[in-house]
Design an enzyme around this catalytic site. Structure first.
Site, PDB file in Angstrom:
ATOM      1  N   SER A 282     -57.864   4.591  10.255  1.00  0.00           N
ATOM      2  CA  SER A 282     -58.855   3.698  10.856  1.00  0.00           C
ATOM      3  C   SER A 282     -58.645   2.222  10.531  1.00  0.00           C
ATOM      4  O   SER A 282     -59.212   1.374  11.217  1.00  0.00           O
ATOM      5  CB  SER A 282     -60.263   4.132  10.458  1.00  0.00           C
ATOM      6  OG  SER A 282     -60.387   4.169   9.064  1.00  0.00           O
TER       7      SER A 282
ATOM      8  N   HIS B  46     -60.106   8.808  15.606  1.00  0.00           N
ATOM      9  CA  HIS B  46     -59.657   7.694  16.460  1.00  0.00           C
ATOM     10  C   HIS B  46     -58.524   8.076  17.415  1.00  0.00           C
ATOM     11  O   HIS B  46     -58.095   7.254  18.219  1.00  0.00           O
ATOM     12  CB  HIS B  46     -59.198   6.513  15.596  1.00  0.00           C
ATOM     13  CG  HIS B  46     -60.297   5.933  14.771  1.00  0.00           C
ATOM     14  ND1 HIS B  46     -61.169   4.991  15.254  1.00  0.00           N
ATOM     15  CD2 HIS B  46     -60.692   6.198  13.496  1.00  0.00           C
ATOM     16  CE1 HIS B  46     -62.042   4.668  14.310  1.00  0.00           C
ATOM     17  NE2 HIS B  46     -61.774   5.393  13.229  1.00  0.00           N
TER      18      HIS B  46
ATOM     19  N   LYS C  44     -66.812   8.151  19.224  1.00  0.00           N
ATOM     20  CA  LYS C  44     -65.840   7.122  19.618  1.00  0.00           C
ATOM     21  C   LYS C  44     -65.484   7.309  21.104  1.00  0.00           C
ATOM     22  O   LYS C  44     -66.306   6.979  21.946  1.00  0.00           O
ATOM     23  CB  LYS C  44     -64.659   7.162  18.655  1.00  0.00           C
ATOM     24  CG  LYS C  44     -65.179   7.011  17.197  1.00  0.00           C
ATOM     25  CD  LYS C  44     -64.144   6.755  16.195  1.00  0.00           C
ATOM     26  CE  LYS C  44     -64.655   6.892  14.762  1.00  0.00           C
ATOM     27  NZ  LYS C  44     -65.775   6.050  14.365  1.00  0.00           N
TER      28      LYS C  44
END
Ligand code: PMP
Length: 416
Positions: free
Chosen positions: A207, A235, A266
């Site tokens: 991240s 992610h 996300k």
């Protein structure tokens, strides 16, 4: 009591101060926050009065009115928080089921929409079983806390998310230098006969650097020494891989990863987390993981996530556009001679190193109309401060060009 030097302090310095009880410590911390605010260095929790997107209206400290800024801070990589079909799916679900689930899953709070999402997220990774948590954070912390005890060991890439560290507080931990395969091999060899369960924990996409885990080597090595692998691809999901299945798809390791964790917050534009694993492990977590067992399940708008998963396959153009934007931005930053490390995702770090220069760069970017997060210790090592940029599919190239212009000016004025 030793006074903390506010000029060089970080939030972490206020976690433990000998001789100060919590009320005294909070009061002292407050004086530090006031010190930062006075110098316009407290650019956190900035309030937005517009929807999540590539441009937002943000209330800056000391201003009366919000300012329109280009935002490079959102993990909504595909822009799905504003997708009309996902919004419609959320609303339809609420019209049908109301707003909440009313209980924890084991005792009345497990609905058809939860089961559907568990089935769909497992199928998304080509597996059969998954379990939901109410955040991505607990998907990691609660799972690890449940699976590992004092006779076990968690072998962590040192750059894994804070939620992993929290989940490993009751077990043995060995930290491996980031993506260092020689060190991982040595640690696995040493741990081979000494612990009951050995679990290697990595992120798919990291991240802070946006770089990827070499999953092929990691799974191979771990299994060779009798260890399992847990990968958090918060992610990578929706972003990386030909069909957005994340780093495991890119590295052809989907069937080799024992436990996949992730988040709906996300690319999937909602809130919540998940664990994907084999049937026995999921059944174990269902009845043994305290946060799953004793905490109320997510509400009906969960069905919006199901629609988002479908759209990852039905509308691949968002991922294509995201990668065009990532390429445009990284090419431009490299052209300015800036250090962006080894990113392979929608997270692009502009590495500066020095904390004071990074804070100044953040301030100058805001002044130029660009909202980007300065990241420093303890999120990264003291010498590794950087500005982190998150790219979205919905950024226009004109917006990204304005970001590049702002960085050209920062380079000239701050990074000389
Ligand atoms: N894993 C990683 C790698 C993350 O970056 C984050 C949050 N930013 C999480 C887990 C936690 O996910 P959530 O925000 O859904 O709690």
């Amino acid at each position: 009591m030793k006074k903390i030097d506010f000029r060089t302090a970080s939030f972490k310095d206020f976690e433990h101060i000998a001789g100060m009880d919590i009320m005294e410590r909070a009061r002292y911390f407050r004086t530090y926050l006031d010190y930062l605010a006075k110098r316009r260095r407290l650019n956190y929790r900035l309030e937005s009065s517009s929807p999540c997107g590539p441009e937002m209206r943000i209330l800056l400290p000391g201003h009366q009115r919000p300012k329109k800024l280009i935002t490079m801070v959102s993990n909504d990589y595909l822009g799905f928080t504003q997708h009309p079909e996902i919004i419609r799916a959320n609303i339809t679900a609420m019209n049908q089921y109301g707003t909440g689930s009313g209980a924890s899953p084991a005792i009345g709070g497990h609905f058809a929409y939860h089961q559907l999402l568990e089935d769909r997220i497992a199928a998304f990774y080509g597996r059969e079983h998954a379990l939901l948590y109410t955040t991505g954070y607990t998907a990691n912390s609660a799972t690890l806390q449940c699976l590992l005890g004092k006779d076990d060991i968690a072998i962590l890439d040192m750059a894994v998310h804070a939620s992993v560290y929290e989940g490993c507080q009751l077990t043995n931990v060995k930290r491996v230098l980031h993506n260092n395969m020689d060190m991982l091999n040595n640690v696995l060899k040493q741990a081979q006969h000494s612990y009951r369960t050995k679990l290697v924990v990595v992120d798919g996409v990291y991240s802070q650097d946006g770089d990827l885990a070499p999953l092929h080597e990691i799974t191979h090595m771990a299994h060779h020494y009798g260890a399992y692998v847990l990968m958090d691809d918060a992610h990578g999901t929706g972003v990386v891989g030909a069909t957005g299945r994340g780093v495991a798809e890119l590295t052809h390791t989907l069937p080799d990863i024992d436990i996949i964790t992730g988040t709906f917050s996300k690319s999937l534009a909602h809130l919540g987390g998940y664990v994907v694993a084999d049937d026995d492990l999921i059944q174990y977590l269902k009845y043994q993981s305290r946060q799953h067992l004793f905490s109320t399940s997510a509400g009906p708008s969960t069905l919006g996530i199901v629609r988002a998963l479908e759209l990852i396959d039905e509308e691949p153009q968002w991922r294509t556009k995201l990668w065009e934007n990532i390429d445009h931005l990284t090419y431009g930053l490299l052209g300015l001679g800036l250090d962006i490390g080894t990113t392979g995702s929608a997270i692009v770090p502009v590495k500066i190193g020095d904390i004071a220069k990074t804070l100044e760069a953040g301030k100058q970017l805001l002044r130029a109309g660009v909202y980007a997060n300065p990241i420093m210790y303890p999120a990264v090592a003291k010498k590794d401060a950087r500005i982190r940029l998150n790219v979205m599919a919905t950024h226009t190239q004109a917006q990204l060009d304005r970001v590049l212009e702002a960085f050209a000016s920062v380079k000239h004025r701050v990074l000389r």
